[in-house]
Design a protein around this motif. Sequence first.
Motif, short mmCIF file in Angstrom:
data_model
loop_
_atom_site.label_atom_id
_atom_site.label_comp_id
_atom_site.label_asym_id
_atom_site.label_seq_id
_atom_site.Cartn_x
_atom_site.Cartn_y
_atom_site.Cartn_z
N ALA A 54 0.84 -1.20 0.00
CA ALA A 54 0.00 0.00 0.00
C ALA A 54 0.87 1.25 0.00
N LYS A 55 1.91 1.23 0.80
CA LYS A 55 2.81 2.39 0.87
C LYS A 55 3.51 2.61 -0.47
N GLU A 56 4.02 1.52 -1.07
CA GLU A 56 4.72 1.60 -2.36
C GLU A 56 3.82 2.13 -3.48
N THR A 57 2.57 1.72 -3.46
CA THR A 57 1.66 2.07 -4.56
C THR A 57 0.76 3.25 -4.22
N ARG A 58 0.93 3.83 -3.04
CA ARG A 58 0.09 4.94 -2.58
C ARG A 58 -1.38 4.56 -2.56
N ALA A 59 -1.62 3.35 -2.14
CA ALA A 59 -2.99 2.84 -2.02
C ALA A 59 -3.30 2.67 -0.54
N GLU A 60 -4.52 2.29 -0.26
CA GLU A 60 -4.93 2.00 1.11
C GLU A 60 -5.35 0.55 1.17
N TYR A 61 -4.80 -0.18 2.14
CA TYR A 61 -5.24 -1.55 2.37
C TYR A 61 -6.62 -1.49 3.02
N THR A 62 -7.60 -2.14 2.43
CA THR A 62 -8.98 -2.05 2.90
C THR A 62 -9.26 -2.89 4.15
N GLY A 63 -8.32 -3.76 4.50
CA GLY A 63 -8.54 -4.66 5.63
C GLY A 63 -9.22 -5.96 5.23
N MET A 64 -9.46 -6.12 3.92
CA MET A 64 -10.09 -7.34 3.40
C MET A 64 -9.02 -8.36 3.06
N ALA A 65 -9.00 -9.45 3.81
CA ALA A 65 -8.07 -10.56 3.55
C ALA A 65 -8.84 -11.86 3.58
N GLN A 66 -8.69 -12.64 2.53
CA GLN A 66 -9.32 -13.96 2.46
C GLN A 66 -8.22 -14.97 2.19
N ALA A 67 -8.20 -16.02 2.97
CA ALA A 67 -7.14 -17.02 2.84
C ALA A 67 -7.69 -18.34 2.31
N TYR A 68 -6.79 -19.09 1.70
CA TYR A 68 -7.13 -20.38 1.11
C TYR A 68 -5.99 -21.34 1.40
N TRP A 69 -6.28 -22.48 2.00
CA TRP A 69 -5.28 -23.50 2.29
C TRP A 69 -5.02 -24.33 1.04
N LEU A 70 -3.76 -24.48 0.67
CA LEU A 70 -3.39 -25.33 -0.46
C LEU A 70 -3.07 -26.72 0.09
N PRO A 71 -3.85 -27.72 -0.25
CA PRO A 71 -3.64 -29.05 0.32
C PRO A 71 -2.33 -29.70 -0.12
N GLU A 72 -1.75 -29.22 -1.21
CA GLU A 72 -0.46 -29.72 -1.71
C GLU A 72 0.44 -28.51 -1.97
N PRO A 73 1.77 -28.66 -1.89
CA PRO A 73 2.65 -27.54 -2.22
C PRO A 73 2.39 -27.05 -3.65
N PRO A 74 2.51 -25.75 -3.88
CA PRO A 74 2.21 -25.22 -5.21
C PRO A 74 3.23 -25.66 -6.26
N THR A 75 2.71 -26.02 -7.40
CA THR A 75 3.51 -26.32 -8.59
C THR A 75 2.74 -25.75 -9.77
N THR A 76 3.24 -25.92 -10.95
CA THR A 76 2.55 -25.43 -12.13
C THR A 76 1.12 -25.94 -12.15
N GLY A 77 0.18 -25.01 -12.28
CA GLY A 77 -1.22 -25.38 -12.37
C GLY A 77 -1.95 -25.54 -11.05
N THR A 78 -1.27 -25.33 -9.93
CA THR A 78 -1.91 -25.47 -8.63
C THR A 78 -2.96 -24.38 -8.43
N GLN A 79 -4.12 -24.76 -7.98
CA GLN A 79 -5.14 -23.78 -7.61
C GLN A 79 -4.66 -23.07 -6.37
N VAL A 80 -4.60 -21.73 -6.43
CA VAL A 80 -4.09 -20.99 -5.28
C VAL A 80 -5.16 -20.16 -4.58
N PHE A 81 -6.35 -20.10 -5.15
CA PHE A 81 -7.42 -19.38 -4.47
C PHE A 81 -8.75 -19.85 -5.02
#
Length: 112
Positions: A54-81
């Motif tokens: 936010a500081k670098e881009t002169r934006a404001e972080y809205t406080g909205m964070a949504q997390a997603y657990w990856l059941p396997e370590p990420p590799t090519t094609g892994t769903q990340v969200f």
Amino acid sequence: MPDDSSELPWYSVRCVFQSRSDDGFAYEERVTLWQTDGIDEAIALAETEAGGHAKETRAEYTGMAQAYWLPEPPTTGTQVFSLVRESELDSDDYLDQFFDTGREAQSRWTEE
């Protein structure tokens, strides 16, 4: 949790930022990856990183964070969200409402 960091679970965290634009506001959604002990720590790390972004881009972080657990370590094609939203809109109207409003800052890729 295991001591070996290679065995720690992976999480993606989507954070939303707001900045001023000529027509009011622009919103950025960023998805970052974190390998850590748990989902709460992943969110905390992402929110700390969000403050720097936010500081670098002169934006404001809205406080909205949504997390997603990856059941396997990420590799090519892994769903990340993933986010499931219920709607009565048909697919064309849904995409126009949430993803293709005509006001996105994006380019079209064309294969040459």
